[in-house]
Structures are given as structure tokens and as C-alpha cells.
Design a protein around this motif. Structure first.
Motif, PDB file in Angstrom:
ATOM      1  N   ALA A  75       0.836  -1.199   0.000  1.00  0.00           N
ATOM      2  CA  ALA A  75       0.000   0.000   0.000  1.00  0.00           C
ATOM      3  C   ALA A  75       0.872   1.250   0.000  1.00  0.00           C
ATOM      4  CB  ALA A  75      -0.907  -0.001   1.228  1.00  0.00           C
ATOM      5  N   THR A  76       0.415   2.288  -0.696  1.00  0.00           N
ATOM      6  CA  THR A  76       1.107   3.586  -0.680  1.00  0.00           C
ATOM      7  C   THR A  76       0.125   4.743  -0.477  1.00  0.00           C
ATOM      8  OG1 THR A  76       1.008   3.602  -3.110  1.00  0.00           O
ATOM      9  CG2 THR A  76       3.080   2.881  -2.091  1.00  0.00           C
ATOM     10  N   TYR A  77      -1.111   4.584  -0.944  1.00  0.00           N
ATOM     11  CA  TYR A  77      -2.104   5.649  -0.762  1.00  0.00           C
ATOM     12  C   TYR A  77      -2.520   5.749   0.706  1.00  0.00           C
ATOM     13  CZ  TYR A  77      -2.874   5.794  -5.850  1.00  0.00           C
ATOM     14  OH  TYR A  77      -2.710   5.934  -7.202  1.00  0.00           O
ATOM     15  N   PRO A  78      -3.070   6.890   1.119  1.00  0.00           N
ATOM     16  CA  PRO A  78      -3.633   6.979   2.471  1.00  0.00           C
ATOM     17  C   PRO A  78      -4.640   5.857   2.720  1.00  0.00           C
ATOM     18  CG  PRO A  78      -3.533   9.163   1.496  1.00  0.00           C
ATOM     19  CD  PRO A  78      -3.159   8.193   0.406  1.00  0.00           C
ATOM     20  N   ASP A  79      -4.602   5.283   3.902  1.00  0.00           N
ATOM     21  CA  ASP A  79      -5.509   4.201   4.274  1.00  0.00           C
ATOM     22  C   ASP A  79      -6.955   4.658   4.077  1.00  0.00           C
ATOM     23  OD1 ASP A  79      -6.607   1.918   5.279  1.00  0.00           O
ATOM     24  OD2 ASP A  79      -5.964   2.236   7.347  1.00  0.00           O
ATOM     25  N   GLY A  80      -7.739   3.850   3.361  1.00  0.00           N
ATOM     26  CA  GLY A  80      -9.119   4.226   3.066  1.00  0.00           C
ATOM     27  C   GLY A  80      -9.356   4.422   1.587  1.00  0.00           C
ATOM     28  N   ASN A  81      -8.336   4.089   0.772  1.00  0.00           N
ATOM     29  CA  ASN A  81      -8.477   4.125  -0.681  1.00  0.00           C
ATOM     30  C   ASN A  81      -8.270   2.724  -1.252  1.00  0.00           C
ATOM     31  OD1 ASN A  81      -8.755   7.071  -1.764  1.00  0.00           O
ATOM     32  ND2 ASN A  81      -7.235   7.203  -0.119  1.00  0.00           N
ATOM     33  N   ASP A  82      -8.833   1.732  -0.574  1.00  0.00           N
ATOM     34  CA  ASP A  82      -8.585   0.327  -0.883  1.00  0.00           C
ATOM     35  C   ASP A  82      -9.392  -0.135  -2.095  1.00  0.00           C
ATOM     36  OD1 ASP A  82      -7.654   0.914   1.639  1.00  0.00           O
ATOM     37  OD2 ASP A  82      -8.477  -0.857   2.607  1.00  0.00           O
ATOM     38  N   VAL A  83      -8.674  -0.641  -3.097  1.00  0.00           N
ATOM     39  CA  VAL A  83      -9.317  -1.175  -4.297  1.00  0.00           C
ATOM     40  C   VAL A  83      -8.625  -2.483  -4.670  1.00  0.00           C
ATOM     41  CG1 VAL A  83     -10.015  -0.747  -6.683  1.00  0.00           C
ATOM     42  CG2 VAL A  83      -9.703   1.184  -5.121  1.00  0.00           C
ATOM     43  N   GLU A  84      -9.420  -3.532  -4.859  1.00  0.00           N
ATOM     44  CA  GLU A  84      -8.903  -4.823  -5.309  1.00  0.00           C
ATOM     45  C   GLU A  84      -9.787  -5.312  -6.447  1.00  0.00           C
ATOM     46  OE1 GLU A  84      -7.844  -7.509  -1.794  1.00  0.00           O
ATOM     47  OE2 GLU A  84      -9.155  -6.013  -0.852  1.00  0.00           O
ATOM     48  N   ILE A  85      -9.165  -5.900  -7.462  1.00  0.00           N
ATOM     49  CA  ILE A  85      -9.933  -6.451  -8.582  1.00  0.00           C
ATOM     50  C   ILE A  85      -9.292  -7.754  -9.036  1.00  0.00           C
ATOM     51  CG2 ILE A  85      -8.693  -4.941 -10.202  1.00  0.00           C
ATOM     52  CD1 ILE A  85     -11.228  -5.047 -11.998  1.00  0.00           C
ATOM     53  N   MET A  86     -10.137  -8.700  -9.392  1.00  0.00           N
ATOM     54  CA  MET A  86      -9.647 -10.024  -9.801  1.00  0.00           C
ATOM     55  C   MET A  86     -10.597 -10.618 -10.836  1.00  0.00           C
ATOM     56  SD  MET A  86     -10.885 -11.219  -6.135  1.00  0.00           S
ATOM     57  CE  MET A  86     -10.997  -9.438  -5.840  1.00  0.00           C
ATOM     58  N   HIS A  87     -10.084 -11.537 -11.637  1.00  0.00           N
ATOM     59  CA  HIS A  87     -10.943 -12.298 -12.535  1.00  0.00           C
ATOM     60  C   HIS A  87     -11.899 -13.140 -11.703  1.00  0.00           C
ATOM     61  CE1 HIS A  87      -8.708 -11.292 -16.156  1.00  0.00           C
ATOM     62  NE2 HIS A  87      -7.585 -11.546 -15.522  1.00  0.00           N
ATOM     63  N   PHE A  88     -13.111 -13.312 -12.203  1.00  0.00           N
ATOM     64  CA  PHE A  88     -14.098 -14.094 -11.455  1.00  0.00           C
ATOM     65  C   PHE A  88     -13.608 -15.506 -11.186  1.00  0.00           C
ATOM     66  CE2 PHE A  88     -17.590 -17.158 -11.377  1.00  0.00           C
ATOM     67  CZ  PHE A  88     -18.276 -16.712 -10.254  1.00  0.00           C
ATOM     68  N   ASP A  89     -12.955 -16.141 -12.164  1.00  0.00           N
ATOM     69  CA  ASP A  89     -12.523 -17.526 -11.935  1.00  0.00           C
ATOM     70  C   ASP A  89     -11.449 -17.622 -10.864  1.00  0.00           C
ATOM     71  OD1 ASP A  89     -10.540 -16.379 -13.479  1.00  0.00           O
ATOM     72  OD2 ASP A  89     -10.411 -18.015 -14.922  1.00  0.00           O
ATOM     73  N   VAL A  90     -10.719 -16.519 -10.652  1.00  0.00           N
ATOM     74  CA  VAL A  90      -9.728 -16.486  -9.569  1.00  0.00           C
ATOM     75  C   VAL A  90     -10.443 -16.430  -8.221  1.00  0.00           C
ATOM     76  CG1 VAL A  90      -7.865 -15.116  -8.537  1.00  0.00           C
ATOM     77  CG2 VAL A  90      -7.950 -15.459 -11.013  1.00  0.00           C
ATOM     78  N   LEU A  91     -11.474 -15.575  -8.138  1.00  0.00           N
ATOM     79  CA  LEU A  91     -12.276 -15.516  -6.917  1.00  0.00           C
ATOM     80  C   LEU A  91     -12.932 -16.862  -6.654  1.00  0.00           C
ATOM     81  CD1 LEU A  91     -13.518 -13.756  -4.615  1.00  0.00           C
ATOM     82  CD2 LEU A  91     -15.419 -13.286  -6.178  1.00  0.00           C
TER      83      LEU A  91
ATOM     84  N   ILE B  19      -5.581 -15.268  -2.173  1.00  0.00           N
ATOM     85  CA  ILE B  19      -5.013 -14.906  -3.475  1.00  0.00           C
ATOM     86  C   ILE B  19      -3.660 -14.234  -3.308  1.00  0.00           C
ATOM     87  CG2 ILE B  19      -5.382 -13.574  -5.592  1.00  0.00           C
ATOM     88  CD1 ILE B  19      -8.442 -13.832  -4.984  1.00  0.00           C
ATOM     89  N   TRP B  20      -3.621 -13.099  -2.575  1.00  0.00           N
ATOM     90  CA  TRP B  20      -2.360 -12.353  -2.509  1.00  0.00           C
ATOM     91  C   TRP B  20      -1.321 -12.994  -1.593  1.00  0.00           C
ATOM     92  CZ3 TRP B  20      -2.038 -10.629   2.490  1.00  0.00           C
ATOM     93  CH2 TRP B  20      -3.202 -10.207   3.143  1.00  0.00           C
ATOM     94  N   GLU B  21      -1.735 -13.967  -0.792  1.00  0.00           N
ATOM     95  CA  GLU B  21      -0.783 -14.704   0.031  1.00  0.00           C
ATOM     96  C   GLU B  21      -0.136 -15.861  -0.729  1.00  0.00           C
ATOM     97  OE1 GLU B  21      -0.117 -15.085   4.116  1.00  0.00           O
ATOM     98  OE2 GLU B  21       0.453 -13.282   3.028  1.00  0.00           O
ATOM     99  N   ASN B  22      -0.575 -16.089  -1.967  1.00  0.00           N
ATOM    100  CA  ASN B  22      -0.046 -17.199  -2.763  1.00  0.00           C
ATOM    101  C   ASN B  22       0.461 -16.713  -4.123  1.00  0.00           C
ATOM    102  OD1 ASN B  22      -0.543 -19.812  -1.227  1.00  0.00           O
ATOM    103  ND2 ASN B  22      -2.567 -18.849  -1.093  1.00  0.00           N
ATOM    104  N   PRO B  23       1.522 -15.906  -4.114  1.00  0.00           N
ATOM    105  CA  PRO B  23       2.048 -15.397  -5.391  1.00  0.00           C
ATOM    106  C   PRO B  23       2.622 -16.490  -6.281  1.00  0.00           C
ATOM    107  CG  PRO B  23       3.532 -14.848  -3.579  1.00  0.00           C
ATOM    108  CD  PRO B  23       2.280 -15.406  -2.960  1.00  0.00           C
ATOM    109  N   ASP B  24       2.815 -17.689  -5.717  1.00  0.00           N
ATOM    110  CA  ASP B  24       3.259 -18.814  -6.540  1.00  0.00           C
ATOM    111  C   ASP B  24       2.101 -19.399  -7.351  1.00  0.00           C
ATOM    112  OD1 ASP B  24       2.150 -19.532  -4.037  1.00  0.00           O
ATOM    113  OD2 ASP B  24       2.937 -21.570  -4.218  1.00  0.00           O
ATOM    114  N   LYS B  25       0.869 -19.150  -6.886  1.00  0.00           N
ATOM    115  CA  LYS B  25      -0.318 -19.651  -7.586  1.00  0.00           C
ATOM    116  C   LYS B  25      -0.940 -18.597  -8.496  1.00  0.00           C
ATOM    117  CE  LYS B  25      -2.164 -23.121  -4.325  1.00  0.00           C
ATOM    118  NZ  LYS B  25      -1.335 -23.019  -3.115  1.00  0.00           N
ATOM    119  N   PHE B  26      -0.842 -17.324  -8.101  1.00  0.00           N
ATOM    120  CA  PHE B  26      -1.530 -16.246  -8.808  1.00  0.00           C
ATOM    121  C   PHE B  26      -0.547 -15.139  -9.214  1.00  0.00           C
ATOM    122  CE2 PHE B  26      -4.439 -18.040  -5.620  1.00  0.00           C
ATOM    123  CZ  PHE B  26      -5.438 -18.518  -6.446  1.00  0.00           C
ATOM    124  N   ARG B  27      -0.855 -14.500 -10.320  1.00  0.00           N
ATOM    125  CA  ARG B  27      -0.048 -13.373 -10.798  1.00  0.00           C
ATOM    126  C   ARG B  27      -0.604 -12.097 -10.180  1.00  0.00           C
ATOM    127  NH1 ARG B  27      -1.159 -14.291 -16.949  1.00  0.00           N
ATOM    128  NH2 ARG B  27      -3.213 -14.527 -15.970  1.00  0.00           N
TER     129      ARG B  27
END
Length: 265
Positions: A132-148, A168-176
Motif C-alpha cells: 500500500a502507498t495511498y492513504p488508508d481508506g483508498n482500498d481497491v482490489e480487482i480479480m478475474h471471477f474464476d480467480v475468486l 489470493i495475494w498470500e499465494n504469489p506462486d499460484k496467482f499473478r
């Protein structure tokens, strides 16, 4: 690409109950939150995802009053709630935005979604949170539906179900994993707090709305930072909670989060 943006909201917050119902410039926090997300050009269908608890009937009423899409589902399993909402509205890509960020800048939402669209063949998941780099409260996450969907099927740990995307983000070996950083090169993620978890947070956000909303409802991050420079006393209202986030309770479980990314209180 059919994009569905899910805003999770409930009245049963433990630290600040009914925070989504608190008033901001004449409307509820939830209404102001949705209003800001609606200004995004790329957010697609916006769905409020709440629980089936009776106490959240008020959220359904707010949604009906404002002609907002609604999904009601599991109280604790937010991964399931996001997945079911996304599936219901035939999402090809899913955006996750929490409901306690009523100062979120719609330009940042568009920046993250745009980056994902432009690189949809390169990334499974994109956010502005890792790191994170933006001020806390500007949280945006997006993923392909099949990933979700894959996360929904395979995530087993409580924190993975409760916080939707850690699997998802804890498994960078599984997901890009892709990340959008603040173009200024600054990092205000631990020094500026624009989210609401505590009474002081609400006091801060309310005063920002009082100062800016009726001059320009579409005020953004730069307007807020300019306000804080002209009235630095505002920033002191909730600064004791700067850097406080849910990571602090799970540092022993999270592989990709370091202690300098949270604050213990």
C-alpha cells in the motif's frame, strides 16, 4: 468485460456499531460511500453485499430507497458473500471495496481497474494494497471471477474467509499479483487514515465532509490533503490509529505482510 463492484456493508461492526448508518452531509455513510464509487467510470455494476441478519434489514431499505443492487449472505464468510454476489450478477471481473472508506477517490478506483483491464492477460489480481502507498481508506482490489471462484473453493483458513482475498495475494506462486502505487512516489499508508473503525475516525471524516462536500461533492485525495495542510489540527483527531489495520492480529499467519505494514495498539 462485465465488471461487478462489491461493497460489503453491515451494521454489526464490533468497534463502531452501525457505522454505515452514521450521517455525512445529510445522508448515511453508506449512501455517501456508494455515491463516491458511482463516480467511477469503470466500476460497472455496483452491488451492496450485506448479511441475512435482521439488524441489516435497514441496509436493504437504504438500497431499495436508492435503487441499489443488493445481495444478502453469510455474516462471517465474506469470501462466500463476495463470490455469491459476483456470481449472481454474472461478473467476469470482481472489484472489492469496503464500506468504511467514504473518502475513497473515484479516480483511484478507475486507476486500479484500468490497470487491471489493460493487463488482464498478465495478472490474476490487482490492487493498490500490496504494498500500500495511498492513504488508508483508498482500498481497491480487482480479480478475474474464476480467480475468486478458485479462492472460494480452496481457501480454508478463517482469515481467508473473513477477509475475502488473502488466499489470493498470500499465494504469489499460484496467482499473478499486480499492484498500483501512488504516482507521487510517496507512501502515506501508515501516516494518513481516511477509513472508519473508531469514533475518532468518524469525527475526522465528518469534519472533512463538512469542509469539502458542499463546495465540491466530487472532492478527491488532493483536496483532502490540501485541507489537512491548511488545517493540520484535523489530522490529529484520529492520528493515534494511523497504521492500525487487521494485519496486526495475524502477523504470525501472514507470509507476505511484515510488521512495518501495521501498528499494534
Amino acid at each position: 468485460m462485465n465488471i461487478v463492484t462489491v461493497i460489503q456493508a453491515r451494521t454489526g461492526s464490533s468497534r463502531l456499531p452501525n457505522k454505515v448508518l452514521l450521517p455525512l452531509s445529510g445522508k448515511s455513510l453508506l449512501e455517501r460511500m456508494v455515491e463516491r464509487v458511482k463516480w467511477s467510470e469503470l466500476a460497472g455494476k455496483i452491488v451492496v453485499a450485506t448479511t441475512e441478519e435482521e439488524s441489516d434489514n435497514i441496509i436493504e431499505k437504504i438500497c431499495k430507497k436508492n435503487n441499489l443492487l443488493l445481495y444478502r449472505g453469510n455474516t462471517q464468510d465474506l469470501l462466500d458473500r463476495h463470490y455469491q454476489a459476483a456470481k449472481l450478477f454474472n461478473a467476469e471481473a470482481v472489484v472489492k471495496i469496503p464500506s468504511d472508506c467514504p473518502l475513497i477517490d473515484f479516480r483511484i478506483i478507475d486507476k486500479v481497474i484500468s490497470y487491471f483491464i489493460e493487463n488482464s492477460d498478465k495478472y490474476d489480481f490487482v490492487s493498490n494494497l500490496h504494498p500500500a502507498t495511498y492513504p488508508d481508506g483508498n482500498d481497491v482490489e480487482i480479480m478475474h471471477f474464476d480467480v475468486l471462484e478458485y479462492a472460494w473453493k480452496n481457501a480454508n483458513r478463517k482469515l481467508e474467509r473473513e477477509h475475502t482475498t488473502p488466499y489470493i495475494w498470500e499465494n504469489p506462486d499460484k496467482f499473478r499479483i499486480g499492484n498500483v502505487e501512488w504516482e507521487t512516489g510517496l507512501n502515506y499508508s501508515m501516516t494518513h487514515r481516511f477509513t472508519i473503525d473508531y469514533p475518532e475516525d468518524y469525527e475526522f471524516v465528518k469534519l472533512v465532509y463538512d469542509e469539502l462536500y458542499f463546495k465540491n461533492p466530487r472532492f478527491g485525495l488532493i483536496d483532502i490533503l490540501d485541507l489537512l495542510e491548511s488545517k493540520p489540527e484535523l489530522k490529529t483527531i484520529n492520528e493515534k490509529y494511523n497504521g492500525v489495520n487487521w494485519y496486526r492480529n495475524h502477523l504470525d499467519e501472514l507470509k507476505t505482510i511484515t510488521p512495518d505494514q501495521t501498528k499494534i495498539i
